[in-house]
Design a protein around this motif. Structure first.
Motif, PDB file in Angstrom:
ATOM      1  N   GLU A  73       0.832  -1.205   0.000  1.00 48.38           N
ATOM      2  CA  GLU A  73       0.000   0.000   0.000  1.00 48.38           C
ATOM      3  C   GLU A  73       0.863   1.249   0.000  1.00 48.38           C
ATOM      4  N   SER A  74       0.291   2.311  -0.526  1.00 50.53           N
ATOM      5  CA  SER A  74       0.934   3.614  -0.475  1.00 50.53           C
ATOM      6  C   SER A  74      -0.143   4.683  -0.591  1.00 50.53           C
ATOM      7  N   GLY A  75       0.237   5.910  -0.275  1.00 44.48           N
ATOM      8  CA  GLY A  75      -0.669   7.028  -0.470  1.00 44.48           C
ATOM      9  C   GLY A  75      -1.268   7.624   0.788  1.00 44.48           C
ATOM     10  N   GLY A  76      -0.991   7.021   1.938  1.00 42.66           N
ATOM     11  CA  GLY A  76      -1.518   7.589   3.172  1.00 42.66           C
ATOM     12  C   GLY A  76      -0.812   8.879   3.535  1.00 42.66           C
ATOM     13  N   GLY A  77      -1.327   9.534   4.572  1.00 37.72           N
ATOM     14  CA  GLY A  77      -0.703  10.762   5.016  1.00 37.72           C
ATOM     15  C   GLY A  77      -1.574  11.513   5.984  1.00 37.72           C
ATOM     16  N   SER A 135      -8.672  15.296   0.218  1.00 40.61           N
ATOM     17  CA  SER A 135      -8.749  14.010  -0.481  1.00 40.61           C
ATOM     18  C   SER A 135      -7.415  13.292  -0.426  1.00 40.61           C
ATOM     19  N   LEU A 136      -7.471  11.989  -0.527  1.00 41.75           N
ATOM     20  CA  LEU A 136      -6.294  11.149  -0.653  1.00 41.75           C
ATOM     21  C   LEU A 136      -6.612   9.997  -1.600  1.00 41.75           C
ATOM     22  N   ARG A 137      -5.586   9.497  -2.278  1.00 42.55           N
ATOM     23  CA  ARG A 137      -5.757   8.293  -3.076  1.00 42.55           C
ATOM     24  C   ARG A 137      -4.768   7.242  -2.600  1.00 42.55           C
ATOM     25  N   LEU A 138      -5.294   6.138  -2.159  1.00 38.70           N
ATOM     26  CA  LEU A 138      -4.464   5.018  -1.741  1.00 38.70           C
ATOM     27  C   LEU A 138      -4.282   4.054  -2.911  1.00 38.70           C
ATOM     28  N   SER A 139      -3.119   3.445  -2.954  1.00 39.29           N
ATOM     29  CA  SER A 139      -2.818   2.443  -3.972  1.00 39.29           C
ATOM     30  C   SER A 139      -2.387   1.154  -3.303  1.00 39.29           C
ATOM     31  N   CYS A 140      -2.719   0.046  -3.951  1.00 38.59           N
ATOM     32  CA  CYS A 140      -2.290  -1.272  -3.471  1.00 38.59           C
ATOM     33  C   CYS A 140      -1.773  -2.045  -4.675  1.00 38.59           C
ATOM     34  N   ALA A 141      -0.476  -2.232  -4.719  1.00 40.94           N
ATOM     35  CA  ALA A 141       0.154  -2.963  -5.809  1.00 40.94           C
ATOM     36  C   ALA A 141       0.313  -4.422  -5.403  1.00 40.94           C
ATOM     37  N   ARG A 176     -11.887 -13.962   5.926  1.00 36.97           N
ATOM     38  CA  ARG A 176     -11.726 -14.706   4.667  1.00 36.97           C
ATOM     39  C   ARG A 176     -10.593 -14.166   3.813  1.00 36.97           C
ATOM     40  N   VAL A 177      -9.927 -13.114   4.290  1.00 37.70           N
ATOM     41  CA  VAL A 177      -8.830 -12.539   3.515  1.00 37.70           C
ATOM     42  C   VAL A 177      -7.622 -13.466   3.563  1.00 37.70           C
ATOM     43  N   ASP A 178      -7.074 -13.749   2.378  1.00 34.61           N
ATOM     44  CA  ASP A 178      -5.931 -14.660   2.288  1.00 34.61           C
ATOM     45  C   ASP A 178      -4.592 -13.951   2.447  1.00 34.61           C
ATOM     46  N   TYR A 179      -4.538 -12.719   1.996  1.00 36.54           N
ATOM     47  CA  TYR A 179      -3.289 -11.960   2.084  1.00 36.54           C
ATOM     48  C   TYR A 179      -3.602 -10.517   2.462  1.00 36.54           C
ATOM     49  N   TRP A 180      -2.707  -9.954   3.266  1.00 36.85           N
ATOM     50  CA  TRP A 180      -2.822  -8.569   3.706  1.00 36.85           C
ATOM     51  C   TRP A 180      -1.586  -7.781   3.315  1.00 36.85           C
ATOM     52  N   GLY A 181      -1.803  -6.489   3.079  1.00 37.58           N
ATOM     53  CA  GLY A 181      -0.676  -5.580   2.971  1.00 37.58           C
ATOM     54  C   GLY A 181      -0.231  -5.132   4.345  1.00 37.58           C
ATOM     55  N   GLN A 182       0.781  -4.283   4.361  1.00 36.08           N
ATOM     56  CA  GLN A 182       1.363  -3.862   5.642  1.00 36.08           C
ATOM     57  C   GLN A 182       0.615  -2.689   6.259  1.00 36.08           C
ATOM     58  N   GLY A 183      -0.229  -2.035   5.489  1.00 39.36           N
ATOM     59  CA  GLY A 183      -1.022  -0.924   5.992  1.00 39.36           C
ATOM     60  C   GLY A 183      -0.381   0.417   5.719  1.00 39.36           C
ATOM     61  N   THR A 184      -1.232   1.427   5.599  1.00 44.17           N
ATOM     62  CA  THR A 184      -0.766   2.802   5.427  1.00 44.17           C
ATOM     63  C   THR A 184      -1.630   3.705   6.303  1.00 44.17           C
ATOM     64  N   GLN A 185      -0.971   4.609   7.012  1.00 41.22           N
ATOM     65  CA  GLN A 185      -1.669   5.455   7.979  1.00 41.22           C
ATOM     66  C   GLN A 185      -2.345   6.620   7.277  1.00 41.22           C
ATOM     67  N   VAL A 186      -3.602   6.827   7.616  1.00 40.59           N
ATOM     68  CA  VAL A 186      -4.356   8.005   7.175  1.00 40.59           C
ATOM     69  C   VAL A 186      -4.790   8.749   8.426  1.00 40.59           C
ATOM     70  N   THR A 187      -4.393  10.006   8.513  1.00 38.85           N
ATOM     71  CA  THR A 187      -4.758  10.839   9.646  1.00 38.85           C
ATOM     72  C   THR A 187      -5.445  12.086   9.121  1.00 38.85           C
ATOM     73  N   VAL A 188      -6.657  12.329   9.621  1.00 40.09           N
ATOM     74  CA  VAL A 188      -7.436  13.483   9.190  1.00 40.09           C
ATOM     75  C   VAL A 188      -7.622  14.404  10.388  1.00 40.09           C
ATOM     76  N   SER A 189      -7.102  15.600  10.282  1.00 37.61           N
ATOM     77  CA  SER A 189      -7.226  16.557  11.383  1.00 37.61           C
ATOM     78  C   SER A 189      -8.451  17.442  11.178  1.00 37.61           C
TER      79      SER A 189
END
Length: 124
Positions: free
Chosen positions: A6-10, A17-23, A110-123
């Motif tokens: 994953e990428s795109g957090g912040g 707005s934010l756009r997250l990606s999962c490759a 039921r999820v077989d694989y997970w990504g490492q996660g990306t933090q999204v913080t909204v102030s």
């Protein structure tokens, strides 16, 4: 070996707005469903949005309807989550997951694989 990155957090302000990606890599994902989940501190991981790899069927959690859009690029093996009008309650770690044989409404168990996660913080 399957990898989801994953990428795109912040850190953003409410209304942004934010756009997250999962490759995804490591195997063919035909017949699979991929989705986004989130987990806030002290809370369980919850489903946000999902999409089937082959035919693009989509399902959203109520919290995501009207604000978030999930999409996929099969050529890039990448799933996206466009998040608009973000709210402080959207603050969480966002995870990408793949269910190798499910539909667009993914369930954490039921999820077989997970990504490492990306933090999204909204102030506010």
């Amino acid at each position: 070996q399957v990898q989801l990155v994953e990428s795109g957090g912040g850190l953003v302000q409410a209304g942004d707005s934010l756009r997250l990606s999962c490759a995804a890599s490591g195997r063919t994902f035909r017949g699979s469903a991929m989705g986004w989940f989130r987990q806030a501190p002290g809370k369980e991981r919850e489903f946000v949005a999902g999409i089937t790899w082959s035919d693009g069927r989509i399902y959203y959690a109520d919290s995501a309807k009207g604000r978030f859009t999930i999409s996929r690029d099969n050529a890039k093996n990448t799933v996206y989550l466009q998040m608009n009008s973000l709210k402080p309650e959207d603050t969480a770690v966002y995870y990408c997951g793949v269910d190798l044989s499910g539909g667009p409404y993914l369930q954490p168990g039921r999820v077989d694989y997970w990504g490492q996660g990306t933090q999204v913080t909204v102030s506010s």
